[in-house]
Scaffold this active site. Sequence first.
Site, PDB file in Angstrom:
ATOM      1  N   LYS A  40      -2.119   1.924  17.092  1.00  0.00           N
ATOM      2  CA  LYS A  40      -3.195   2.794  18.023  1.00  0.00           C
ATOM      3  C   LYS A  40      -3.808   3.066  19.375  1.00  0.00           C
ATOM      4  O   LYS A  40      -4.024   3.407  20.474  1.00  0.00           O
ATOM      5  CB  LYS A  40      -4.270   3.777  17.350  1.00  0.00           C
ATOM      6  CG  LYS A  40      -3.558   4.992  16.596  1.00  0.00           C
ATOM      7  CD  LYS A  40      -2.263   6.363  16.854  1.00  0.00           C
ATOM      8  CE  LYS A  40      -1.707   6.720  15.821  1.00  0.00           C
ATOM      9  NZ  LYS A  40      -0.536   7.630  15.963  1.00  0.00           N
ATOM     10  N   TYR A  62      -3.707   0.582  11.253  1.00  0.00           N
ATOM     11  CA  TYR A  62      -3.139   1.666  11.921  1.00  0.00           C
ATOM     12  C   TYR A  62      -4.139   1.690  12.827  1.00  0.00           C
ATOM     13  O   TYR A  62      -3.697   1.630  14.464  1.00  0.00           O
ATOM     14  CB  TYR A  62      -3.730   2.459  10.554  1.00  0.00           C
ATOM     15  CG  TYR A  62      -3.611   4.680  11.508  1.00  0.00           C
ATOM     16  CD1 TYR A  62      -2.298   5.072  11.392  1.00  0.00           C
ATOM     17  CD2 TYR A  62      -5.138   5.092  11.817  1.00  0.00           C
ATOM     18  CE1 TYR A  62      -2.620   5.885  11.801  1.00  0.00           C
ATOM     19  CE2 TYR A  62      -4.703   6.164  12.693  1.00  0.00           C
ATOM     20  CZ  TYR A  62      -3.428   7.097  12.807  1.00  0.00           C
ATOM     21  OH  TYR A  62      -3.737   7.903  12.947  1.00  0.00           O
TER      22      TYR A  62
END
Length: 288
Positions: free
Chosen positions: A161, A157
């Site tokens: 990002k 994750y």
Amino acid sequence: MRELAGKTAVVTGAASGIGRALAERSAAAGMNVALADVEGDSLRDAVETIEATGARAIGVVTDVTRPDALRELANRTLEAFGGVHLLCNNAGVFAAGGAMWETPVADFEWQFAVNTMGIVHGVRTFVPILLEQGQEAHILNTASMAAVTSSPLSAAYFSSKHAALSLSETLFHELEQRGAPIGVSVLCPELVDTRIGFAERNRPEIFARKDDAEDHPERDLVAQAIQTFTKTGAPPTLLADRALAAVRENRFYVLSPAGNGWRRACETRLDDIRAERNPTFVATTSND
Ligand SMILES: NC(=O)c1ccc[n+]([C@@H]2O[C@H](COP(=O)([O-])OP(=O)(O)OC[C@H]3O[C@@H](n4cnc5c(N)ncnc54)[C@H](O)[C@@H]3O)[C@@H](O)[C@H]2O)c1
């Protein structure tokens, strides 16, 4: 883009959370809105809620991991409203992976496909349309404070990002250097009270975990933590309001109000890099 009324917004991940708030706030500002999401029922509900206010909205079931789906979204938006002025590449998913070496390959692939490549496909589809239109326009990408920090047990994750932020900064430079009338902003929220902790509800079969996905207790802990912590987060409308203010004022970085140590974690990381010292771990859920 100072004036929003009468213009058209496209929002991905618009059936829930921050995307739904962006769609509702755009409509409240007088915009037509094309809402895109993989979740058909919630999407219909979001469109009906906006239409009930008297605003114009369409819903297009769209999987941002697929370039052909973005093309269809663009066609449907242009057919319905004749143009597009604000593109919110917002769809995102979180999968609790555990340690990097124990994180299933499918978790990396799914999060990069939605969180990173979703932005790439949005930009590749819509920027040529916006350039051709030649009117004032704006692109808002949703990254996260995960884009400027690193944390154990969520490598896929966080790194997806980081890439989303880098893509956004690059896009800003490229459009500015061409003198295009297209602004860019990147939304980097801290915790927000949404359904991101339940993102598994939308994991498609092609990104299903395979044989390398042994169970690890840490994975359940991370899954529970994200569900618990996001409940304490800000309301999505707060982030949508900050984002639309940034669109109007042509500001690039859009953060949450300082709250849970994320800004300090980012500053510490930059200090570590400047001093060439080893990464310092900073907890990001303390209230300081
Ligand atoms: N909630 C937080 O604490 C937080 C913090 C920082 C950043 N973000 C980011 O905010 C964005 C919005 O997430 P949210 O928190 O509102 O979560 P959410 O789960 O409430 O909403 C995300 C929406 O994206 C949709 N979606 C998932 N996969 C998709 C796909 N392939 N194509 C199209 N739509 C898809 C989901 O169906 C859902 O409606 C994400 O990019 C997320 O990473 C969230």
